[in-house]
Design a protein around this motif. Structure first.
Motif, PDB file in Angstrom:
ATOM      1  N   LEU A 188     -22.301  20.561  33.689  1.00  0.00           N
ATOM      2  CA  LEU A 188     -21.255  20.664  34.699  1.00  0.00           C
ATOM      3  C   LEU A 188     -21.855  20.698  36.104  1.00  0.00           C
ATOM      4  CD1 LEU A 188     -18.189  21.095  35.242  1.00  0.00           C
ATOM      5  CD2 LEU A 188     -18.672  23.562  35.227  1.00  0.00           C
ATOM      6  N   SER A 189     -22.935  21.439  36.261  1.00  0.00           N
ATOM      7  CA  SER A 189     -23.576  21.568  37.567  1.00  0.00           C
ATOM      8  C   SER A 189     -24.058  20.224  38.096  1.00  0.00           C
ATOM      9  CB  SER A 189     -24.761  22.546  37.466  1.00  0.00           C
ATOM     10  OG  SER A 189     -25.411  22.677  38.706  1.00  0.00           O
ATOM     11  N   LYS A 190     -24.615  19.386  37.221  1.00  0.00           N
ATOM     12  CA  LYS A 190     -25.102  18.059  37.634  1.00  0.00           C
ATOM     13  C   LYS A 190     -23.946  17.219  38.192  1.00  0.00           C
ATOM     14  CE  LYS A 190     -29.526  17.911  36.225  1.00  0.00           C
ATOM     15  NZ  LYS A 190     -30.673  17.439  37.027  1.00  0.00           N
ATOM     16  N   VAL A 191     -22.793  17.315  37.554  1.00  0.00           N
ATOM     17  CA  VAL A 191     -21.625  16.549  38.012  1.00  0.00           C
ATOM     18  C   VAL A 191     -21.099  17.148  39.314  1.00  0.00           C
ATOM     19  CG1 VAL A 191     -19.294  15.764  37.441  1.00  0.00           C
ATOM     20  CG2 VAL A 191     -21.033  15.908  35.640  1.00  0.00           C
ATOM     21  N   GLU A 192     -21.042  18.462  39.390  1.00  0.00           N
ATOM     22  CA  GLU A 192     -20.561  19.134  40.598  1.00  0.00           C
ATOM     23  C   GLU A 192     -21.387  18.745  41.823  1.00  0.00           C
ATOM     24  OE1 GLU A 192     -18.896  23.434  40.236  1.00  0.00           O
ATOM     25  OE2 GLU A 192     -20.568  23.296  38.845  1.00  0.00           O
ATOM     26  N   MET A 193     -22.699  18.669  41.655  1.00  0.00           N
ATOM     27  CA  MET A 193     -23.596  18.390  42.775  1.00  0.00           C
ATOM     28  C   MET A 193     -23.739  16.901  43.075  1.00  0.00           C
ATOM     29  SD  MET A 193     -26.622  21.248  42.319  1.00  0.00           S
ATOM     30  CE  MET A 193     -27.136  20.637  40.702  1.00  0.00           C
ATOM     31  N   GLY A 194     -23.067  16.067  42.269  1.00  0.00           N
ATOM     32  CA  GLY A 194     -23.133  14.635  42.508  1.00  0.00           C
ATOM     33  C   GLY A 194     -24.386  13.975  41.969  1.00  0.00           C
ATOM     34  N   GLU A 195     -25.144  14.714  41.152  1.00  0.00           N
ATOM     35  CA  GLU A 195     -26.352  14.154  40.555  1.00  0.00           C
ATOM     36  C   GLU A 195     -26.024  13.300  39.334  1.00  0.00           C
ATOM     37  OE1 GLU A 195     -29.243  17.163  39.823  1.00  0.00           O
ATOM     38  OE2 GLU A 195     -29.116  17.989  41.857  1.00  0.00           O
ATOM     39  N   ALA A 196     -24.791  13.364  38.900  1.00  0.00           N
ATOM     40  CA  ALA A 196     -24.322  12.542  37.782  1.00  0.00           C
ATOM     41  C   ALA A 196     -22.888  12.116  38.063  1.00  0.00           C
ATOM     42  CB  ALA A 196     -24.396  13.326  36.470  1.00  0.00           C
ATOM     43  N   ASP A 197     -22.533  10.940  37.560  1.00  0.00           N
ATOM     44  CA  ASP A 197     -21.161  10.447  37.738  1.00  0.00           C
ATOM     45  C   ASP A 197     -20.211  11.073  36.733  1.00  0.00           C
ATOM     46  OD1 ASP A 197     -21.874   8.577  39.811  1.00  0.00           O
ATOM     47  OD2 ASP A 197     -22.731   7.296  38.250  1.00  0.00           O
ATOM     48  N   ALA A 198     -20.758  11.429  35.586  1.00  0.00           N
ATOM     49  CA  ALA A 198     -19.907  11.987  34.529  1.00  0.00           C
ATOM     50  C   ALA A 198     -20.742  12.758  33.515  1.00  0.00           C
ATOM     51  CB  ALA A 198     -19.138  10.865  33.825  1.00  0.00           C
ATOM     52  N   GLY A 199     -20.078  13.606  32.761  1.00  0.00           N
ATOM     53  CA  GLY A 199     -20.732  14.365  31.704  1.00  0.00           C
ATOM     54  C   GLY A 199     -19.693  14.881  30.739  1.00  0.00           C
ATOM     55  N   LEU A 200     -20.106  15.180  29.527  1.00  0.00           N
ATOM     56  CA  LEU A 200     -19.189  15.744  28.529  1.00  0.00           C
ATOM     57  C   LEU A 200     -19.344  17.257  28.513  1.00  0.00           C
ATOM     58  CD1 LEU A 200     -19.504  13.180  25.579  1.00  0.00           C
ATOM     59  CD2 LEU A 200     -17.600  13.474  27.169  1.00  0.00           C
ATOM     60  N   VAL A 201     -18.240  17.950  28.780  1.00  0.00           N
ATOM     61  CA  VAL A 201     -18.237  19.409  28.816  1.00  0.00           C
ATOM     62  C   VAL A 201     -17.003  19.916  28.081  1.00  0.00           C
ATOM     63  CG1 VAL A 201     -19.436  19.435  31.042  1.00  0.00           C
ATOM     64  CG2 VAL A 201     -16.930  19.544  30.989  1.00  0.00           C
ATOM     65  N   TYR A 202     -16.886  21.231  27.947  1.00  0.00           N
ATOM     66  CA  TYR A 202     -15.688  21.806  27.347  1.00  0.00           C
ATOM     67  C   TYR A 202     -14.554  21.837  28.378  1.00  0.00           C
ATOM     68  CZ  TYR A 202     -18.902  23.559  23.758  1.00  0.00           C
ATOM     69  OH  TYR A 202     -19.840  23.662  22.765  1.00  0.00           O
ATOM     70  N   THR A 203     -13.347  21.815  27.898  1.00  0.00           N
ATOM     71  CA  THR A 203     -12.166  21.913  28.754  1.00  0.00           C
ATOM     72  C   THR A 203     -12.259  23.111  29.690  1.00  0.00           C
ATOM     73  OG1 THR A 203     -10.762  20.913  27.050  1.00  0.00           O
ATOM     74  CG2 THR A 203      -9.656  22.185  28.756  1.00  0.00           C
ATOM     75  N   THR A 204     -12.671  24.244  29.145  1.00  0.00           N
ATOM     76  CA  THR A 204     -12.719  25.485  29.915  1.00  0.00           C
ATOM     77  C   THR A 204     -13.760  25.451  31.018  1.00  0.00           C
ATOM     78  OG1 THR A 204     -14.172  26.397  28.215  1.00  0.00           O
ATOM     79  CG2 THR A 204     -11.824  26.896  28.045  1.00  0.00           C
ATOM     80  N   ASP A 205     -14.851  24.719  30.821  1.00  0.00           N
ATOM     81  CA  ASP A 205     -15.880  24.626  31.860  1.00  0.00           C
ATOM     82  C   ASP A 205     -15.379  23.806  33.036  1.00  0.00           C
ATOM     83  OD1 ASP A 205     -18.423  25.947  30.747  1.00  0.00           O
ATOM     84  OD2 ASP A 205     -17.775  24.693  29.098  1.00  0.00           O
ATOM     85  N   ALA A 206     -14.753  22.682  32.755  1.00  0.00           N
ATOM     86  CA  ALA A 206     -14.195  21.854  33.823  1.00  0.00           C
ATOM     87  C   ALA A 206     -13.158  22.636  34.618  1.00  0.00           C
ATOM     88  CB  ALA A 206     -13.576  20.590  33.237  1.00  0.00           C
ATOM     89  N   ALA A 207     -12.426  23.509  33.935  1.00  0.00           N
ATOM     90  CA  ALA A 207     -11.373  24.288  34.598  1.00  0.00           C
ATOM     91  C   ALA A 207     -11.927  25.306  35.588  1.00  0.00           C
ATOM     92  CB  ALA A 207     -10.525  25.008  33.548  1.00  0.00           C
ATOM     93  N   THR A 208     -13.214  25.633  35.481  1.00  0.00           N
ATOM     94  CA  THR A 208     -13.804  26.608  36.407  1.00  0.00           C
ATOM     95  C   THR A 208     -14.153  25.983  37.758  1.00  0.00           C
ATOM     96  OG1 THR A 208     -16.093  26.226  35.675  1.00  0.00           O
ATOM     97  CG2 THR A 208     -14.806  27.877  34.473  1.00  0.00           C
ATOM     98  N   ALA A 209     -14.111  24.656  37.847  1.00  0.00           N
ATOM     99  CA  ALA A 209     -14.470  23.981  39.106  1.00  0.00           C
ATOM    100  C   ALA A 209     -13.433  22.929  39.467  1.00  0.00           C
ATOM    101  CB  ALA A 209     -15.851  23.351  38.967  1.00  0.00           C
ATOM    102  N   PRO A 210     -12.163  23.302  39.586  1.00  0.00           N
ATOM    103  CA  PRO A 210     -11.087  22.325  39.824  1.00  0.00           C
ATOM    104  C   PRO A 210     -11.196  21.583  41.147  1.00  0.00           C
ATOM    105  CG  PRO A 210     -10.290  24.554  40.189  1.00  0.00           C
ATOM    106  CD  PRO A 210     -11.651  24.680  39.570  1.00  0.00           C
ATOM    107  N   LYS A 211     -11.902  22.160  42.122  1.00  0.00           N
ATOM    108  CA  LYS A 211     -12.022  21.508  43.429  1.00  0.00           C
ATOM    109  C   LYS A 211     -13.280  20.646  43.536  1.00  0.00           C
ATOM    110  CE  LYS A 211      -9.447  25.101  45.886  1.00  0.00           C
ATOM    111  NZ  LYS A 211      -9.468  26.081  47.009  1.00  0.00           N
ATOM    112  N   LYS A 212     -14.078  20.653  42.465  1.00  0.00           N
ATOM    113  CA  LYS A 212     -15.330  19.898  42.500  1.00  0.00           C
ATOM    114  C   LYS A 212     -15.402  18.798  41.443  1.00  0.00           C
ATOM    115  CE  LYS A 212     -18.043  23.702  44.423  1.00  0.00           C
ATOM    116  NZ  LYS A 212     -19.229  24.580  44.235  1.00  0.00           N
ATOM    117  N   VAL A 213     -14.658  18.967  40.347  1.00  0.00           N
ATOM    118  CA  VAL A 213     -14.686  17.953  39.291  1.00  0.00           C
ATOM    119  C   VAL A 213     -13.270  17.646  38.799  1.00  0.00           C
ATOM    120  CG1 VAL A 213     -16.975  18.718  38.492  1.00  0.00           C
ATOM    121  CG2 VAL A 213     -14.922  19.597  37.368  1.00  0.00           C
ATOM    122  N   ASP A 214     -13.125  16.473  38.229  1.00  0.00           N
ATOM    123  CA  ASP A 214     -11.888  16.103  37.539  1.00  0.00           C
ATOM    124  C   ASP A 214     -12.174  16.107  36.044  1.00  0.00           C
ATOM    125  OD1 ASP A 214     -10.740  15.768  39.985  1.00  0.00           O
ATOM    126  OD2 ASP A 214     -10.168  13.677  39.713  1.00  0.00           O
TER     127      ASP A 214
END
Length: 266
Positions: A188-214
């Motif tokens: 998740l951190s790699k995607v948040e920081m723009g070091e990756a375009d995408a990654g597979l994470v759990y639903t709950t992890d993505a929900a912790t950063a709604p303003k940084k990831v879709d």
């Protein structure tokens, strides 16, 4: 005259006894309130250490605050990491009281002599995490095969990495990851920081950063369900307190906290 005194004394004794009965009852009620019937009253005070999967970081901190309030004198400390790392710590004899992993396979890989009987406390599912606004217009798992995309995944020995491989293999998709991370929060951190375009994470992890990831949903037919078993550890020096906390994780109060964070029912 002595007979009159005796009668008076008897009457006084009866009145005193009558007054003491309700006081005794009140005393018993107070004892119940201060003891077993008070939240946490029957649970020994302890400083617990719980080894927990990284994906539980935010929700467990909230749960601990509620648990500690209801159980005065008990402190719950967490050590968050990838489930495989936590299992290694248990094998090495690291002092801890309970373990919660993000899959049953990791828990089952430990000896039964290491822990008590596991109980699944929650479930989760995968989503595709992209940068905010989904700038690369990723819509499906198949899009992750685009060689122009920087995709990050968790290592295969990590539960979320194993689930990711499972869903990609089922769709016969080959994704070349630019990195393989030790836990889901690192993905998740790699995607948040723009070091990756995408990654597979759990639903709950993505929900912790709604303003940084879709979060891009993955259809149920293509998805995998993660189960979270919790168990006490045999090395615990606070066995009863550890057992009480693990049992509480299945209570309506704890389940509401987990489900409000996006976790599914066990």
């Amino acid at each position: 005259m002595s007979r009159v005194v005796t009668v008076r004394r008897t009457a006084a004794a009866l009145v005193t006894a009558a007054l003491l009965v309700p006081l005794a009852a009140c005393g018993n009620d107070d004892a119940k309130k201060d003891g077993a019937e008070k939240p946490g009253g029957s649970v020994p005070k302890a400083n617990l250490t719980v080894l927990a999967a990284s994906s539980l970081t935010d929700v467990f901190k909230k749960a601990a605050a509620v648990y500690e309030k209801d159980h005065p004198g008990t402190k719950v400390n967490f050590s968050f990491a990838g489930s495989q790392e936590l299992a290694a710590q248990v094998r090495e004899g690291s002092p801890a009281d309970a373990l919660v992993t993000a899959d049953t396979k990791t828990m089952d890989s430990l000896s039964k002599a290491d822990h008590g009987r596991p109980t699944v406390i929650a479930k989760n599912r995968l989503v595709i995490a992209t940068g905010e606004g989904n700038p690369k217009k990723i819509a499906s798992l198949k899009d992750l095969t685009d060689s122009k995309l920087k995709v990050v995944l968790a290592a295969a020995e990590v539960p979320v990495g194993r689930y990711s491989k499972q869903v990609l293999d089922a769709q016969k998709l080959k994704v070349k990851a630019v990195s393989q991370e030790p836990n889901v929060r690192a993905v998740l951190s790699k995607v948040e920081m723009g070091e990756a375009d995408a990654g597979l994470v759990y639903t709950t992890d993505a929900a912790t950063a709604p303003k940084k990831v879709d979060a891009i949903d993955i259809p149920d037919a293509q998805n995998a369900i993660a189960s979270y078993p919790a168990a006490t550890l045999k090395t615990s020096e606070h066995a009863k307190a550890a057992e009480a906390f693990v049992k509480w994780l299945s209570s309506p109060e704890a389940q509401k906290i987990l489900q409000d964070a996006g976790f599914q029912k066990p």
